[in-house]
Design a protein around this motif. Structure first.
Motif, mmCIF file in Angstrom:
data_model
loop_
_atom_site.group_PDB
_atom_site.id
_atom_site.type_symbol
_atom_site.label_atom_id
_atom_site.label_comp_id
_atom_site.label_asym_id
_atom_site.label_seq_id
_atom_site.Cartn_x
_atom_site.Cartn_y
_atom_site.Cartn_z
ATOM 1 N N GLU A 80 0.832 -1.207 0.000
ATOM 2 C CA GLU A 80 0.000 0.000 0.000
ATOM 3 C C GLU A 80 0.865 1.254 0.000
ATOM 4 O O GLU A 80 0.533 2.249 -0.663
ATOM 5 C CB GLU A 80 -0.923 -0.005 1.216
ATOM 6 N N GLN A 82 3.783 1.617 -1.385
ATOM 7 C CA GLN A 82 4.310 1.803 -2.729
ATOM 8 C C GLN A 82 3.262 2.411 -3.654
ATOM 9 O O GLN A 82 3.582 3.267 -4.486
ATOM 10 C CB GLN A 82 4.804 0.467 -3.280
ATOM 11 N N ARG A 83 2.018 1.998 -3.513
ATOM 12 C CA ARG A 83 0.963 2.548 -4.363
ATOM 13 C C ARG A 83 0.627 3.987 -3.984
ATOM 14 O O ARG A 83 0.263 4.790 -4.833
ATOM 15 C CB ARG A 83 -0.275 1.652 -4.286
ATOM 16 N N ARG A 84 0.773 4.331 -2.726
ATOM 17 C CA ARG A 84 0.582 5.722 -2.312
ATOM 18 C C ARG A 84 1.694 6.607 -2.880
ATOM 19 O O ARG A 84 1.451 7.716 -3.361
ATOM 20 C CB ARG A 84 0.552 5.823 -0.793
ATOM 21 N N ARG A 87 1.297 7.539 -6.568
ATOM 22 C CA ARG A 87 0.413 8.672 -6.862
ATOM 23 C C ARG A 87 1.129 9.999 -6.630
ATOM 24 O O ARG A 87 0.846 10.999 -7.319
ATOM 25 C CB ARG A 87 -0.855 8.598 -6.007
ATOM 26 N N PRO A 170 -4.045 5.495 -2.483
ATOM 27 C CA PRO A 170 -3.207 4.592 -3.284
ATOM 28 C C PRO A 170 -3.597 4.629 -4.763
ATOM 29 O O PRO A 170 -4.755 4.833 -5.111
ATOM 30 C CB PRO A 170 -3.466 3.213 -2.667
#
Length: 231
Positions: A80, A82-84, A87, A170
């Motif tokens: 999570e 990494q996905r934040r 962005r 995310p």
């Protein structure tokens, strides 16, 4: 939730030392062939293919920060955090950094090509035609621009505060495929770094002074004198 726990962000900083080596390789490539009748036009075309066109692509779809060009972290296996952070890549500062990197590629290529004759005795590309040398130089320029953007992205993300990261939504898998340029085999699965948590200093206990009334002080003093007189 701190960005400094992601090892790939620190690994991208190796570009600081790799970029000068790639510039040296660019010198050796251009030293293997003699310039044509219009060297200025050749340099402009080489820069347009190797820097300008990739810059336009990277400004539209920035390089995925979890991609090392040949290897990348699988999109479905990303944490999570990494996905934040993915962005947070969408910022005008990184777009400006990419444009500056592409603009710097032209004077760099121009200067290296003019000085390439110095390295012609030691160049391993001595039998290389001019067209092939220019195509290889364009490929090196594109690689340098990729690492330039990755370097600035890593510095940008490492400087983000944990509160900012926690307040960022995310990036979904569909948005990642449409908005990021992810290259490489999905084989990277590094574990997060175990950073020591900051220790909080314990507050010293406050000592409350007890006021002693004058009468109590006199009684204590008289009691002490009587004790001293008793044998």
């Amino acid at each position: 939730m701190t960005p400094r726990s992601e090892p790939l962000l620190w690994l991208q900083l190796i570009g600081v030392g790799v970029l000068p080596l790639e510039a040296l390789l660019l010198l050796l490539v251009l030293a293997g062939s003699d310039p044509g009748p219009l060297p200025g036009l050749e340099r402009l075309l080489c820069w347009a293919i190797g820097a300008l066109a990739p810059a336009l692509l990277l400004m539209r779809r920035p390089a995925d920060v979890w991609s090392l060009l040949l290897l990348q972290t699988p999109p479905k296996g990303r944490r999570e955090l990494q996905r934040r952070l993915s962005r947070l890549q969408a910022t005008p500062a990184l777009t400006l950094a990419t444009a500056v990197g592409a603009a710097l590629g032209l004077p760099l290529l121009w200067w290296i090509d003019r000085q390439a004759a110095v390295a012609s005795p030691v160049s391993p590309f001595s039998a290389c035609p001019r067209l092939v040398a220019l195509l290889l130089a364009a490929l090196l320029l594109a690689l340098m621009l990729w690492q330039w953007q990755q370097l600035f992205q890593s510095l940008w993300l490492l400087s983000r505060k944990p509160e900012t990261v926690a307040g960022t939504a995310p990036l979904s898998l569909g948005e990642l495929e449409q908005q990021r340029l992810s290259l490489g085999l999905p084989l990277l699965l590094p574990e997060p770094l175990l950073l020591p948590e900051p220790q909080k200093l314990s507050e010293p206990s406050a000592v409350v002074p007890v006021a002693v009334e004058p009468e109590q002080r006199t009684e204590k003093a008289e009691g002490t004198d009587l004790d001293q007189q008793v044998p």
